[in-house]
Design a protein around this motif. Structure first.
Motif, PDB file in Angstrom:
ATOM      1  N   THR A   5       0.870  -1.183   0.000  1.00 43.94           N
ATOM      2  CA  THR A   5       0.000   0.000   0.000  1.00 43.94           C
ATOM      3  C   THR A   5       0.903   1.228   0.000  1.00 43.94           C
ATOM      4  OG1 THR A   5      -1.702  -1.174   1.244  1.00 43.94           O
ATOM      5  CG2 THR A   5      -1.814   1.235   1.259  1.00 43.94           C
ATOM      6  N   GLY A   6       0.544   2.205  -0.819  1.00 44.89           N
ATOM      7  CA  GLY A   6       1.362   3.403  -0.902  1.00 44.89           C
ATOM      8  C   GLY A   6       0.625   4.541  -1.568  1.00 44.89           C
ATOM      9  N   ALA A   7       1.402   5.583  -1.894  1.00 43.19           N
ATOM     10  CA  ALA A   7       0.836   6.772  -2.531  1.00 43.19           C
ATOM     11  C   ALA A   7       1.823   7.310  -3.564  1.00 43.19           C
ATOM     12  CB  ALA A   7       0.548   7.844  -1.492  1.00 43.19           C
ATOM     13  N   PHE A   8       1.262   7.843  -4.631  1.00 43.76           N
ATOM     14  CA  PHE A   8       2.059   8.515  -5.648  1.00 43.76           C
ATOM     15  C   PHE A   8       2.329   9.948  -5.191  1.00 43.76           C
ATOM     16  CE2 PHE A   8      -0.207   5.160  -7.895  1.00 43.76           C
ATOM     17  CZ  PHE A   8       0.833   4.549  -8.589  1.00 43.76           C
ATOM     18  N   ASP A   9       3.235  10.636  -5.880  1.00 41.71           N
ATOM     19  CA  ASP A   9       3.600  12.002  -5.508  1.00 41.71           C
ATOM     20  C   ASP A   9       2.415  12.964  -5.509  1.00 41.71           C
ATOM     21  OD1 ASP A   9       6.224  11.310  -5.102  1.00 41.71           O
ATOM     22  OD2 ASP A   9       6.893  11.981  -7.079  1.00 41.71           O
ATOM     23  N   ASP A  10       1.410  12.687  -6.348  1.00 41.42           N
ATOM     24  CA  ASP A  10       0.251  13.579  -6.412  1.00 41.42           C
ATOM     25  C   ASP A  10      -0.791  13.274  -5.336  1.00 41.42           C
ATOM     26  OD1 ASP A  10      -0.916  11.244  -7.309  1.00 41.42           O
ATOM     27  OD2 ASP A  10      -1.451  12.022  -9.283  1.00 41.42           O
ATOM     28  N   GLY A  11      -0.501  12.300  -4.456  1.00 37.97           N
ATOM     29  CA  GLY A  11      -1.405  11.964  -3.359  1.00 37.97           C
ATOM     30  C   GLY A  11      -2.338  10.812  -3.634  1.00 37.97           C
ATOM     31  N   ALA A  12      -2.433  10.365  -4.871  1.00 38.50           N
ATOM     32  CA  ALA A  12      -3.274   9.213  -5.199  1.00 38.50           C
ATOM     33  C   ALA A  12      -2.718   7.976  -4.519  1.00 38.50           C
ATOM     34  CB  ALA A  12      -3.332   9.009  -6.707  1.00 38.50           C
ATOM     35  N   THR A  15      -3.263   0.164  -3.551  1.00 36.98           N
ATOM     36  CA  THR A  15      -2.993  -1.096  -2.871  1.00 36.98           C
ATOM     37  C   THR A  15      -2.874  -2.139  -3.966  1.00 36.98           C
ATOM     38  OG1 THR A  15      -4.193  -0.461  -0.873  1.00 36.98           O
ATOM     39  CG2 THR A  15      -3.821  -2.819  -1.217  1.00 36.98           C
ATOM     40  N   VAL A  16      -1.725  -2.812  -4.017  1.00 37.85           N
ATOM     41  CA  VAL A  16      -1.485  -3.796  -5.064  1.00 37.85           C
ATOM     42  C   VAL A  16      -0.981  -5.102  -4.468  1.00 37.85           C
ATOM     43  CG1 VAL A  16      -0.955  -2.097  -6.851  1.00 37.85           C
ATOM     44  CG2 VAL A  16       0.893  -3.012  -5.463  1.00 37.85           C
ATOM     45  N   GLN A  17      -1.143  -6.147  -5.255  1.00 39.70           N
ATOM     46  CA  GLN A  17      -0.524  -7.426  -4.935  1.00 39.70           C
ATOM     47  C   GLN A  17       0.603  -7.629  -5.930  1.00 39.70           C
ATOM     48  OE1 GLN A  17      -3.735 -10.255  -5.107  1.00 39.70           O
ATOM     49  NE2 GLN A  17      -4.046 -10.097  -2.898  1.00 39.70           N
ATOM     50  N   ILE A  18       1.771  -7.980  -5.423  1.00 38.14           N
ATOM     51  CA  ILE A  18       2.895  -8.312  -6.287  1.00 38.14           C
ATOM     52  C   ILE A  18       2.853  -9.820  -6.474  1.00 38.14           C
ATOM     53  CG2 ILE A  18       5.398  -8.310  -6.510  1.00 38.14           C
ATOM     54  CD1 ILE A  18       5.412  -5.676  -4.976  1.00 38.14           C
ATOM     55  N   THR A  19       2.709 -10.241  -7.722  1.00 31.50           N
ATOM     56  CA  THR A  19       2.389 -11.636  -8.025  1.00 31.50           C
ATOM     57  C   THR A  19       3.589 -12.536  -8.285  1.00 31.50           C
ATOM     58  OG1 THR A  19       2.252 -11.234 -10.400  1.00 31.50           O
ATOM     59  CG2 THR A  19       0.240 -10.880  -9.106  1.00 31.50           C
ATOM     60  N   SER A  29      -3.751  -1.945  -9.362  1.00 32.90           N
ATOM     61  CA  SER A  29      -3.640  -0.541  -9.756  1.00 32.90           C
ATOM     62  C   SER A  29      -3.001  -0.481 -11.136  1.00 32.90           C
ATOM     63  CB  SER A  29      -2.775   0.242  -8.761  1.00 32.90           C
ATOM     64  OG  SER A  29      -2.386   1.486  -9.296  1.00 32.90           O
ATOM     65  N   TYR A  30      -3.762   0.048 -12.099  1.00 30.30           N
ATOM     66  CA  TYR A  30      -3.209   0.192 -13.446  1.00 30.30           C
ATOM     67  C   TYR A  30      -1.998   1.124 -13.435  1.00 30.30           C
ATOM     68  CZ  TYR A  30      -7.373  -2.093 -15.250  1.00 30.30           C
ATOM     69  OH  TYR A  30      -8.341  -2.998 -15.514  1.00 30.30           O
ATOM     70  N   ARG A  31      -2.055   2.139 -12.596  1.00 30.17           N
ATOM     71  CA  ARG A  31      -0.971   3.123 -12.543  1.00 30.17           C
ATOM     72  C   ARG A  31       0.314   2.501 -11.985  1.00 30.17           C
ATOM     73  NH1 ARG A  31      -1.636   9.062  -9.770  1.00 30.17           N
ATOM     74  NH2 ARG A  31       0.429   9.823 -10.331  1.00 30.17           N
ATOM     75  N   ALA A  32       0.197   1.711 -10.926  1.00 30.47           N
ATOM     76  CA  ALA A  32       1.371   1.039 -10.363  1.00 30.47           C
ATOM     77  C   ALA A  32       1.913   0.009 -11.348  1.00 30.47           C
ATOM     78  CB  ALA A  32       1.022   0.387  -9.031  1.00 30.47           C
ATOM     79  N   ALA A  33       1.022  -0.698 -12.035  1.00 32.94           N
ATOM     80  CA  ALA A  33       1.450  -1.675 -13.039  1.00 32.94           C
ATOM     81  C   ALA A  33       2.200  -0.989 -14.176  1.00 32.94           C
ATOM     82  CB  ALA A  33       0.241  -2.448 -13.572  1.00 32.94           C
ATOM     83  N   ALA A  61      11.421  -8.852  -5.615  1.00 34.69           N
ATOM     84  CA  ALA A  61      12.269  -7.856  -4.963  1.00 34.69           C
ATOM     85  C   ALA A  61      12.485  -6.632  -5.857  1.00 34.69           C
ATOM     86  CB  ALA A  61      13.605  -8.481  -4.575  1.00 34.69           C
ATOM     87  N   SER A  62      12.688  -6.838  -7.144  1.00 29.24           N
ATOM     88  CA  SER A  62      12.912  -5.690  -8.025  1.00 29.24           C
ATOM     89  C   SER A  62      11.630  -4.893  -8.253  1.00 29.24           C
ATOM     90  CB  SER A  62      13.537  -6.122  -9.353  1.00 29.24           C
ATOM     91  OG  SER A  62      12.649  -6.879 -10.136  1.00 29.24           O
ATOM     92  N   VAL A  63      10.488  -5.582  -8.318  1.00 31.83           N
ATOM     93  CA  VAL A  63       9.203  -4.888  -8.456  1.00 31.83           C
ATOM     94  C   VAL A  63       8.940  -4.044  -7.214  1.00 31.83           C
ATOM     95  CG1 VAL A  63       6.700  -5.196  -8.638  1.00 31.83           C
ATOM     96  CG2 VAL A  63       8.241  -6.583 -10.055  1.00 31.83           C
ATOM     97  N   LEU A  64       9.185  -4.607  -6.049  1.00 30.69           N
ATOM     98  CA  LEU A  64       9.018  -3.859  -4.803  1.00 30.69           C
ATOM     99  C   LEU A  64       9.978  -2.668  -4.756  1.00 30.69           C
ATOM    100  CD1 LEU A  64       7.776  -3.470  -2.020  1.00 30.69           C
ATOM    101  CD2 LEU A  64       9.407  -5.174  -1.146  1.00 30.69           C
ATOM    102  N   ALA A  65      11.191  -2.845  -5.233  1.00 35.06           N
ATOM    103  CA  ALA A  65      12.170  -1.750  -5.254  1.00 35.06           C
ATOM    104  C   ALA A  65      11.688  -0.588  -6.121  1.00 35.06           C
ATOM    105  CB  ALA A  65      13.526  -2.262  -5.738  1.00 35.06           C
ATOM    106  N   VAL A  66      11.037  -0.891  -7.242  1.00 34.04           N
ATOM    107  CA  VAL A  66      10.484   0.171  -8.095  1.00 34.04           C
ATOM    108  C   VAL A  66       9.431   0.953  -7.334  1.00 34.04           C
ATOM    109  CG1 VAL A  66       9.069   0.643 -10.134  1.00 34.04           C
ATOM    110  CG2 VAL A  66      10.988  -0.942 -10.298  1.00 34.04           C
ATOM    111  N   LEU A  67       8.531   0.247  -6.660  1.00 33.24           N
ATOM    112  CA  LEU A  67       7.486   0.937  -5.899  1.00 33.24           C
ATOM    113  C   LEU A  67       8.083   1.778  -4.777  1.00 33.24           C
ATOM    114  CD1 LEU A  67       4.773  -1.864  -5.748  1.00 33.24           C
ATOM    115  CD2 LEU A  67       4.826   0.153  -7.233  1.00 33.24           C
ATOM    116  N   ARG A  68       9.104   1.254  -4.108  1.00 35.43           N
ATOM    117  CA  ARG A  68       9.760   2.014  -3.031  1.00 35.43           C
ATOM    118  C   ARG A  68      10.477   3.250  -3.568  1.00 35.43           C
ATOM    119  NH1 ARG A  68      12.495  -3.107  -0.059  1.00 35.43           N
ATOM    120  NH2 ARG A  68      10.759  -3.673   1.311  1.00 35.43           N
TER     121      ARG A  68
END
Length: 89
Positions: A5-12, A15-19, A29-33, A61-68
């Motif tokens: 669960t997180g937020a983009f810079d614009d505040g949106a 919550t995603v599942q990393i598969t 989330s289409y945006r996170a994808a 791990a790399s997908v999570l790193a992108v989100l972080r």
């Protein structure tokens, strides 16, 4: 599979599942994808001290790193990949 669960810079928020699947690494989330897809193949640090790894959809791990790196991750739950450890000297 685990949930982030997180937020983009614009505040949106998202919550995603990393598969761990190359064809659909992020669900919820289409945006996170799209963010993960945008950075596939690039090298990213898995933690602030490394190691570096190429972003791949089937690498949790790399997908999570992108989100972080590109969003504000608030919560991680489930079988989250272990962080890289730095040996103490």
């Amino acid at each position: 599979m685990f949930t982030v669960t997180g937020a983009f810079d614009d505040g949106a928020t998202y919550t995603v599942q990393i598969t761990g699947r190359a064809d659909r690494p992020v669900i919820g989330s289409y945006r996170a994808a799209a963010l993960v897809e945008l950075h596939q193949g690039e090298t990213i640090a898995l933690s602030p001290t490394g190691p570096m790894k190429a972003v791949a959809g089937d690498d949790d791990a790399s997908v999570l790193a992108v989100l972080r790196e590109y969003t504000n991750v608030v919560e991680e739950s489930g079988a989250v990949p272990r962080q890289a450890c730095v040996p103490e000297s």
